[in-house]
Design a protein around this motif. Structure first.
Motif, PDB file in Angstrom:
ATOM      1  N   GLN A  38       0.832  -1.194   0.000  1.00  0.00           N
ATOM      2  CA  GLN A  38       0.000   0.000   0.000  1.00  0.00           C
ATOM      3  C   GLN A  38       0.868   1.247   0.000  1.00  0.00           C
ATOM      4  O   GLN A  38       1.850   1.337   0.752  1.00  0.00           O
ATOM      5  CB  GLN A  38      -0.899   0.008   1.239  1.00  0.00           C
ATOM      6  N   THR A  41      -0.982   7.139   2.513  1.00  0.00           N
ATOM      7  CA  THR A  41      -2.263   7.790   2.243  1.00  0.00           C
ATOM      8  C   THR A  41      -2.042   9.168   1.627  1.00  0.00           C
ATOM      9  O   THR A  41      -0.947   9.736   1.702  1.00  0.00           O
ATOM     10  CB  THR A  41      -3.074   7.960   3.529  1.00  0.00           C
ATOM     11  N   GLU A  42      -3.089   9.707   1.006  1.00  0.00           N
ATOM     12  CA  GLU A  42      -2.998  11.046   0.429  1.00  0.00           C
ATOM     13  C   GLU A  42      -2.596  12.058   1.501  1.00  0.00           C
ATOM     14  O   GLU A  42      -1.770  12.945   1.255  1.00  0.00           O
ATOM     15  CB  GLU A  42      -4.341  11.446  -0.190  1.00  0.00           C
ATOM     16  N   HIS A  43      -3.170  11.910   2.681  1.00  0.00           N
ATOM     17  CA  HIS A  43      -2.862  12.835   3.782  1.00  0.00           C
ATOM     18  C   HIS A  43      -1.381  12.764   4.145  1.00  0.00           C
ATOM     19  O   HIS A  43      -0.720  13.798   4.319  1.00  0.00           O
ATOM     20  CB  HIS A  43      -3.719  12.491   5.003  1.00  0.00           C
ATOM     21  N   ARG A  71      -6.672   1.655  -7.062  1.00  0.00           N
ATOM     22  CA  ARG A  71      -7.359   2.013  -5.824  1.00  0.00           C
ATOM     23  C   ARG A  71      -8.305   0.883  -5.420  1.00  0.00           C
ATOM     24  O   ARG A  71      -9.021   0.346  -6.256  1.00  0.00           O
ATOM     25  CB  ARG A  71      -8.144   3.317  -5.994  1.00  0.00           C
ATOM     26  N   GLY A  76      -7.044   1.558   0.289  1.00  0.00           N
ATOM     27  CA  GLY A  76      -6.147   2.605  -0.192  1.00  0.00           C
ATOM     28  C   GLY A  76      -5.637   2.326  -1.598  1.00  0.00           C
ATOM     29  O   GLY A  76      -6.265   1.626  -2.394  1.00  0.00           O
TER      30      GLY A  76
END
Length: 250
Positions: A38, A41-43, A71, A76
């Motif tokens: 994975q 994350t975008e954050h 995706r 994720g």
């Protein structure tokens, strides 16, 4: 003694989202994110790289289009393939999509010159046999140094005098944008013809596949607002390295 300014490395050229896409692609190729792993994350990526969520989403879109990530709901963004194993997926719905396609891939000219049109070519272009058009051949890759997934043959209206210099300079963006910018010509419509094909020896050699490999031919004809053909792009792809996606809505 005045210090000379160093040139930016190739990886830093282009919009920020493309720089980030290249960095993530390199991380996937190096094994930092193996297949099935994975991505952050975008954050987390926004925080690490100091960019907006929109920038990260555009970078992920480039990787997804290249077939490197996918995706998955509640899981994720997962690595789907290594760069050398990926199939390039091209989605298009407008000229803007063609522009982004040109910006996010590597286009290298192997020939720029002139050609006298054959009877068949003249028929397609509504010209006369023997008319001399500007002609170029190029290879398109997902990134510099990657395997080519397209051979493009460009036929440009001889009224576009001097466009060869722009091509040799490697002006960024698709050719139609150079035509609009440098010649004051506005593209009014684009016709597209898609057909199956079999790669001949020359195209197969350029694409690194055996002769006779199944292919996909996409021919785009660009007309100005007066209906004059200004550019014809004949694109040939090996079937196993390219997917064309189109979404239609009511």
């Amino acid at each position: 003694m005045r210090k000379r300014k160093s040139k930016k490395p190739a990886a830093e050229i282009g919009p920020r989202y493309l720089q980030i896409a290249r960095e993530l692609r390199g991380a996937i190729a190096d094994g930092r994110y193996p297949v099935g792993a994975q991505l952050p994350t975008e954050h987390d990526l926004c925080k690490q790289l100091g960019v907006s969520r929109f920038t990260i989403r555009e970078a992920i879109r480039v990787l997804s289009t290249a077939g490197l990530v996918r995706r998955k709901p509640r899981a994720g963004t997962l690595v789907a393939a290594l760069p050398d194993d990926a199939r390039y997926t091209h989605g298009i719905g407008s000229l803007r999509d063609l522009f982004q396609y040109a910006q996010s891939t590597h286009f290298h000219y192997v020939y720029i010159g002139r050609i006298g049109l054959s009877k068949a070519q003249a028929r397609v272009m509504s010209a006369k046999p023997g008319d001399e058009w500007i002609y170029a051949v190029a290879l398109r890759r997902e990134s510099a140094g990657g395997k080519p997934f397209c051979v493009t043959r460009l036929y440009l209206n001889p009224a576009l005098k001097g466009i060869e210099q722009a091509l040799r300079r490697g002006s960024p963006g698709p050719v139609y944008s150079i035509i609009e910018r440098d010649f004051g010509v506005r593209i009014g419509r684009v016709e597209q013809l898609i057909a199956g094909s079999v790669l001949d020896e020359q195209d197969a050699a350029n694409l690194g596949v055996p002769p006779g490999t199944a292919g996909l031919s996409i021919r785009r004809s660009y007309f100005d607002e007066d209906g004059r053909l200004v550019e014809l792009a004949d694109n040939v792809h090996p079937a196993g390295r390219f997917t064309y996606r189109m979404e239609l809505r009511r």
